[in-house]
Design a protein around this motif. Sequence first.
Motif, PDB file in Angstrom:
ATOM      1  N   ARG A   1      27.864  -6.604   3.375  1.00  0.00           N
ATOM      2  CA  ARG A   1      28.628  -6.107   2.229  1.00  0.00           C
ATOM      3  C   ARG A   1      27.735  -5.444   1.193  1.00  0.00           C
ATOM      4  N   ASP A   2      26.567  -6.043   0.908  1.00  0.00           N
ATOM      5  CA  ASP A   2      25.668  -5.457  -0.087  1.00  0.00           C
ATOM      6  C   ASP A   2      25.127  -4.111   0.382  1.00  0.00           C
ATOM      7  N   GLU A   3      24.790  -4.034   1.683  1.00  0.00           N
ATOM      8  CA  GLU A   3      24.309  -2.766   2.223  1.00  0.00           C
ATOM      9  C   GLU A   3      25.401  -1.703   2.136  1.00  0.00           C
ATOM     10  N   HIS A   4      26.658  -2.104   2.463  1.00  0.00           N
ATOM     11  CA  HIS A   4      27.785  -1.178   2.338  1.00  0.00           C
ATOM     12  C   HIS A   4      27.833  -0.585   0.943  1.00  0.00           C
ATOM     13  N   LYS A   5      27.840  -1.458  -0.041  1.00  0.00           N
ATOM     14  CA  LYS A   5      27.991  -1.009  -1.419  1.00  0.00           C
ATOM     15  C   LYS A   5      26.854  -0.076  -1.819  1.00  0.00           C
ATOM     16  N   ARG A   6      25.623  -0.457  -1.489  1.00  0.00           N
ATOM     17  CA  ARG A   6      24.468   0.351  -1.875  1.00  0.00           C
ATOM     18  C   ARG A   6      24.524   1.733  -1.224  1.00  0.00           C
ATOM     19  N   GLU A   7      24.770   1.772   0.080  1.00  0.00           N
ATOM     20  CA  GLU A   7      24.743   3.045   0.788  1.00  0.00           C
ATOM     21  C   GLU A   7      25.923   3.936   0.407  1.00  0.00           C
ATOM     22  N   LEU A   8      27.086   3.333   0.213  1.00  0.00           N
ATOM     23  CA  LEU A   8      28.246   4.129  -0.160  1.00  0.00           C
ATOM     24  C   LEU A   8      28.090   4.744  -1.544  1.00  0.00           C
ATOM     25  N   GLU A   9      27.513   3.997  -2.468  1.00  0.00           N
ATOM     26  CA  GLU A   9      27.282   4.535  -3.808  1.00  0.00           C
ATOM     27  C   GLU A   9      26.320   5.722  -3.757  1.00  0.00           C
ATOM     28  N   LEU A  10      25.265   5.594  -2.948  1.00  0.00           N
ATOM     29  CA  LEU A  10      24.309   6.690  -2.813  1.00  0.00           C
ATOM     30  C   LEU A  10      24.969   7.912  -2.184  1.00  0.00           C
ATOM     31  N   MET A  11      25.753   7.684  -1.127  1.00  0.00           N
ATOM     32  CA  MET A  11      26.384   8.807  -0.442  1.00  0.00           C
ATOM     33  C   MET A  11      27.446   9.483  -1.307  1.00  0.00           C
ATOM     34  N   GLU A  12      28.100   8.726  -2.160  1.00  0.00           N
ATOM     35  CA  GLU A  12      29.054   9.352  -3.084  1.00  0.00           C
ATOM     36  C   GLU A  12      28.334  10.300  -4.033  1.00  0.00           C
ATOM     37  N   ARG A  13      27.155   9.898  -4.496  1.00  0.00           N
ATOM     38  CA  ARG A  13      26.364  10.777  -5.366  1.00  0.00           C
ATOM     39  C   ARG A  13      25.918  12.021  -4.609  1.00  0.00           C
ATOM     40  N   VAL A  14      25.490  11.830  -3.362  1.00  0.00           N
ATOM     41  CA  VAL A  14      25.059  12.962  -2.544  1.00  0.00           C
ATOM     42  C   VAL A  14      26.214  13.942  -2.341  1.00  0.00           C
ATOM     43  N   LYS A  15      27.388  13.419  -2.015  1.00  0.00           N
ATOM     44  CA  LYS A  15      28.554  14.275  -1.778  1.00  0.00           C
ATOM     45  C   LYS A  15      28.939  15.058  -3.032  1.00  0.00           C
ATOM     46  N   SER A  16      28.852  14.411  -4.169  1.00  0.00           N
ATOM     47  CA  SER A  16      29.262  15.075  -5.414  1.00  0.00           C
ATOM     48  C   SER A  16      28.297  16.184  -5.820  1.00  0.00           C
ATOM     49  N   LEU A  17      27.019  16.073  -5.421  1.00  0.00           N
ATOM     50  CA  LEU A  17      26.018  17.064  -5.814  1.00  0.00           C
ATOM     51  C   LEU A  17      26.010  18.282  -4.902  1.00  0.00           C
ATOM     52  N   GLY A  18      26.508  18.134  -3.674  1.00  0.00           N
ATOM     53  CA  GLY A  18      26.538  19.265  -2.760  1.00  0.00           C
ATOM     54  C   GLY A  18      25.182  19.553  -2.142  1.00  0.00           C
ATOM     55  N   ALA A  19      25.075  20.714  -1.483  1.00  0.00           N
ATOM     56  CA  ALA A  19      23.881  21.039  -0.694  1.00  0.00           C
ATOM     57  C   ALA A  19      22.793  21.744  -1.490  1.00  0.00           C
ATOM     58  N   LEU A  20      23.150  22.451  -2.563  1.00  0.00           N
ATOM     59  CA  LEU A  20      22.201  23.323  -3.252  1.00  0.00           C
ATOM     60  C   LEU A  20      21.587  22.670  -4.483  1.00  0.00           C
ATOM     61  N   ARG A  21      20.299  23.017  -4.732  1.00  0.00           N
ATOM     62  CA  ARG A  21      19.610  22.589  -5.945  1.00  0.00           C
ATOM     63  C   ARG A  21      18.966  23.808  -6.601  1.00  0.00           C
ATOM     64  N   GLU A  22      18.756  23.710  -7.899  1.00  0.00           N
ATOM     65  CA  GLU A  22      18.116  24.814  -8.626  1.00  0.00           C
ATOM     66  C   GLU A  22      16.663  24.973  -8.213  1.00  0.00           C
ATOM     67  N   VAL A  23      16.196  26.204  -8.267  1.00  0.00           N
ATOM     68  CA  VAL A  23      14.773  26.498  -8.057  1.00  0.00           C
ATOM     69  C   VAL A  23      14.205  26.964  -9.395  1.00  0.00           C
TER      70      VAL A  23
END
Length: 432
Positions: free
Chosen positions: A135-157
């Motif tokens: 359960r703890d691993e679920h919560k940690r990984e899902l929170e990280l992946m939600e942040r990744v999804k919200s930021l998308g693929a591109l970053r500023e240069v």
Amino acid sequence: MNTIRRRTSGGGDSDNPEGFALYRTEAFEDSYQGVELLLPIALQWRLLEERRRLARAREEDRRVPTLERLRADRDATRAAVARTAQLPAGPGDQLSFIKQFERGMARRDRTRRHPVLKAEEVLRVLAKTATVRNRDEHKRELELMERVKSLGALREVANPARNPDRWARAVANLRACHPHFLVVTDFVVEHVALSMSSKGPLWIPPLHLWGPPGIGKSHYANDLALALGTSLRRQTMENAQTTSLLLGTERHWSTACPGAVFEEIVLGRYANPVFLIDELDKAPANSAYDPLKPLHSLLEPFTAATARDAALDITFDASLAIYIAASNDPNRIPESLRSRFTEFEIPLPRGAHAIQIAQVVAARTVEKLSVPGFLPPEPRLAYRLAHLTPRAIRKAVQGAVARAIVNDRRYLKTSDLPADVLDEDGPKVVLH
């Protein structure tokens, strides 16, 4: 429980018909009241065996979940995790997710925005996360992946040359505040100019700055990041024991967390942040998990394009990251790493450079103390501080400001400086 007994008369002979006996059915196991039935003995024994079998089955079911129940629990957990992670269910949903995650990719300006993640890789990690049971691993990984999804693929240069006037002022400031780093500043200026001519994203080859302690290597890296307009992440290797600092802890550990490179690039704003690898020569040489090992791939743009963070088992592009290593003794650094850096020996400042640095460091130190109404130090104080390293100057000025405040003054006098600084016969690091 149910029992079988023969009812007998006073003479001891049974009153039951041949082959029959009384069968007592109790309402509860601890009850003394029940119903007595006259049933064939063979049938009663079968009833008792069935009763015992059902009791054993209930006991086993209570102690050990059946295989079907385990499978049902597993499937329910996976379904719940998939719903929480919003994992695309079918090909159509996956295609929609890819378009949304990689939005703006085709029309991007390559000099301004850089893809650091692929949508297919995000889908793979989401599917893998859905199988994690803890359960703890679920919560940690899902929170990280939600942040990744919200930021998308591109970053500023970041590229300061897009604002020539600001860049010219930043370069002038670097040369004024760090005159003993002039050769490094010129190297960076050349590569910024190259990036504008090549129409590609800004990338600066890894730098290794080495020299005596306290001469301002870390402060130069900080000012350089500000001049470039990007973020800075400092990682010291002095007490590093594992590879996890840069590329994360393996996900099966309870304390698993992403590494600095993933956090700064994938979860950050810029595709080309500055990483200051401080005390590079002090990394433990005999560590079972060599903390310098990740640098071998991170310092090469080709392999850094497929960097892998262990915490999420996710691959991302770190090829534009800018690395500045600082050390005192380069001979303690493996040659396999030194060959990947452009190295600069930073000397102790001397003569006019020493006085110039003393003026800048003293003024900055007073400013950062933020004492209301405190006046900037007079230039003449720099002559009494110029024989010190920048680190020693900061310490001396901090103490001098404290003494001035104790004496109810908001300006510095020469007598506020420490006695060893004013001692004309004391050791001098730099003569001028």
